[in-house]
Enzyme design. Structure first.
Site, PDB file in Angstrom:
ATOM      1  N   HIS A  31     -76.865  48.251  25.095  1.00 10.98           N
ATOM      2  CA  HIS A  31     -76.894  49.704  24.836  1.00 10.98           C
ATOM      3  C   HIS A  31     -77.865  50.035  23.702  1.00 10.98           C
ATOM      4  CE1 HIS A  31     -73.937  51.689  27.370  1.00 10.98           C
ATOM      5  NE2 HIS A  31     -73.003  50.805  27.075  1.00 10.98           N
ATOM      6  N   CYS A  82     -68.147  50.779  32.150  1.00 13.70           N
ATOM      7  CA  CYS A  82     -68.768  51.336  30.945  1.00 13.70           C
ATOM      8  C   CYS A  82     -68.255  52.750  30.742  1.00 13.70           C
ATOM      9  CB  CYS A  82     -70.291  51.342  31.122  1.00 13.70           C
ATOM     10  SG  CYS A  82     -71.176  52.054  29.731  1.00 13.70           S
ATOM     11  N   LEU A  83     -67.893  53.081  29.515  1.00 17.71           N
ATOM     12  CA  LEU A  83     -67.363  54.417  29.234  1.00 17.71           C
ATOM     13  C   LEU A  83     -68.395  55.503  29.520  1.00 17.71           C
ATOM     14  CD1 LEU A  83     -65.385  53.730  25.924  1.00 17.71           C
ATOM     15  CD2 LEU A  83     -64.481  53.945  28.245  1.00 17.71           C
ATOM     16  N   GLN A  94     -73.841  55.644  22.466  1.00 14.09           N
ATOM     17  CA  GLN A  94     -72.898  56.276  23.385  1.00 14.09           C
ATOM     18  C   GLN A  94     -72.220  57.494  22.769  1.00 14.09           C
ATOM     19  OE1 GLN A  94     -70.911  52.317  24.510  1.00 14.09           O
ATOM     20  NE2 GLN A  94     -70.690  53.533  26.367  1.00 14.09           N
ATOM     21  N   GLY A 142     -65.195  48.225  24.122  1.00 13.13           N
ATOM     22  CA  GLY A 142     -66.426  48.176  23.334  1.00 13.13           C
ATOM     23  C   GLY A 142     -67.111  49.529  23.377  1.00 13.13           C
ATOM     24  N   HIS A 186     -73.040  43.337  26.571  1.00 11.45           N
ATOM     25  CA  HIS A 186     -73.029  44.699  27.131  1.00 11.45           C
ATOM     26  C   HIS A 186     -73.361  45.735  26.048  1.00 11.45           C
ATOM     27  CE1 HIS A 186     -71.038  47.825  29.895  1.00 11.45           C
ATOM     28  NE2 HIS A 186     -71.245  48.473  28.761  1.00 11.45           N
ATOM     29  N   GLU A 187     -72.713  45.607  24.885  1.00  9.01           N
ATOM     30  CA  GLU A 187     -72.914  46.611  23.826  1.00  9.01           C
ATOM     31  C   GLU A 187     -74.290  46.487  23.176  1.00  9.01           C
ATOM     32  OE1 GLU A 187     -70.883  48.916  23.960  1.00  9.01           O
ATOM     33  OE2 GLU A 187     -69.320  47.849  25.054  1.00  9.01           O
TER      34      GLU A 187
HETATM   35 ZN    ZN Z   1     -71.262  50.480  28.126  1.00 13.39          ZN
END
Ligand code: ZN
Length: 165
Positions: A134, A88-89, A51, A46, A130-131
């Site tokens: 963000h 998380c990236l 991000q 995701g 989660h997304e």
């Molecule tokens: Zn994330």
């Protein structure tokens, strides 16, 4: 398509609130494609627009069932609870357990600007949470559980995964 630079925790843009889209143009469609390429390149499941430094309410998800492009997600009708570890990236080398709903409903706009509704369960519901966080400047490390709040079997499963079993 192009791979965009992933912003890392500490970058103030990750803490800002993203704006809803009124419509989808070629500009957003290109961003969706770039986000998918960036997510796949980083082996993520995701990715949210902030991000990659863009404060628009857009997320992409691919849990192995093909890429999804979602704008203006609104989550509702949470059902059940599940505790699992996440990563998380934007926060390399960190994982933590988070309690999320087992299932939920998402209202969103697709890449053609059409209003859609979807029911999501399990991992897909988790990634939506989660997304979407963000988009409100929330990182999963803000909502991770303390060690003593994590069920033993969840912790043991995670240990085994870390050891590559
Ligand atoms: Zn994330």
């Amino acid at each position: 398509m192009a791979i965009r630079k992933i912003r890392i925790d500490g970058d103030p843009i990750l803490r800002k609130r993203s704006r809803a889209l009124e419509s989808i143009t070629d500009r957003e469609r290109e961003l969706f494609d770039d986000m998918i390429e960036t997510m796949h390149d980083a082996d993520g499941i995701g990715l949210a627009a902030p991000q990659v430094g863009i404060l628009k309410r857009m997320i992409v998800i691919d849990i192995g069932e093909g890429p999804m492009k979602v704008a203006n997600p609104v989550l509702r009708d949470y059902e059940g609870e599940e505790i699992l570890y996440e990563g998380c990236l934007s926060i390399p080398k960190f994982s933590g357990a988070v309690k999320r709903p087992h299932a939920l409903t998402v209202d969103y706009m697709d890449e053609n600007g059409e209003e859609k509704t979807m029911h999501a369960t399990g991992l897909l519901a988790r990634v939506f949470c989660h997304e979407t966080d963000h988009l409100d400047g929330i990182l999963f490390k803000d909502v991770t559980l303390r060690e003593d709040q994590i069920p033993e079997e969840v912790r043991e499963q995670h240990e085994r995964e870390l050891q590559g079993e």
